[in-house]
Design an enzyme around this catalytic site. Structure first.
Site: not given
Ligand SMILES: [Zn+2]
Ligand SMILES: [Zn+2]
Length: 247
Positions: A62, A64, A66-67, A138
């Protein structure tokens, strides 16, 4: 054939001094698959001596930070290194928009061929790995992936509340990597932020009859509290070394 699996980063949200944010590597005989590319992934990837020529597939769960925060940089560094091997990037619907927009804004012309395929359901990589995806629960559109080879199967399920979609996707898999952002006493916070607790991850692994559960995507205070947690007599917390998947 899947040879090794490795976690490059297992922090949730922001990178820590001793641990980066989400990224996972699956190494096959002739190519590597990266799953997620949070900020700082490139340096971890480099440190563990992976090569551009083998990196053929990237799966993004996804959008976000941090990804996905390291993806544009990684694509740029590949160009700088004069690597010409093609790359295919899979992910949720808006991934193509995200990559195209960022490449234009940063005036980056990639010199190698790349393809962005969104909402993959069933994909076949190089005739020996089959990939399935499932939709997670999510705060933004998020996909989990199952990688099936003849010798091994790995599921990466992050970020999500506990969902039956993970149970189906991870049914009888060899390794289920499940996010574990919060301890059980933070259940309310987990629900509010669409993440899982330790108990959630254990419950999903049990229900899916996964052979091994590996926990990842840890919030700030959790990692030193799950050292002794095990599933099917195997520890759920691993380090950043490669795991051999060939028996
Ligand atoms: Zn995350
Ligand atoms: Zn996330």
């Amino acid at each position: 054939m899947i040879n090794t699996f490795q976690i490059l980063g297992m922090s949730a949200g922001s990178p820590q001094l001793d641990q980066g944010v989400s990224s996972y590597m699956i190494s096959c005989s002739n190519y590597d698959i990266m799953i997620d590319c949070g900020e700082g992934t490139y340096l971890e990837w480099l440190k563990h001596k992976y090569s551009w020529n083998k990196l053929r597939y990237i799966f993004i769960t996804h959008l976000h930070p941090d990804h996905i925060g390291g993806l544009i940089n990684l694509l740029f560094y590949k160009k700088l290194s004069n690597s010409n091997t093609p790359i295919i990037i899979y992910g949720p619907k808006r991934l193509k928009e995200y990559v195209d927009f960022n490449l234009i804004m940063q005036n980056i012309n990639l010199s190698y061929s790349y393809k962005i395929l969104t909402n993959p359901k069933f994909e076949k990589l190089n005739d020996d790995i089959f990939v399935e995806s499932a939709i997670m629960k999510h705060s933004v559109k998020c996909l989990s992936y199952r990688f099936n080879a003849l010798n091994f199967s790995i599921v990466i399920a992050t970020d999500t509340l506990p969902t039956d979609n993970t149970v189906y996707l991870a049914s009888n898999c060899d390794i289920l990597v499940h996010e574990c952002t919060f301890m059980n006493y933070n259940l309310e916070k987990a629900k509010q932020t669409y993440h899982s607790t330790l108990n959630d991850a254990l419950y999903i692994a049990e229900k899916a009859k996964a052979k091994r559960l590996i926990l990842s995507h840890f919030g700030n205070e959790i990692k030193n509290k799950i050292d002794n947690v095990s599933f099917n007599n195997q520890k759920c917390l691993i380090n950043n070394n490669r795991i051999n998947c060939n028996g």
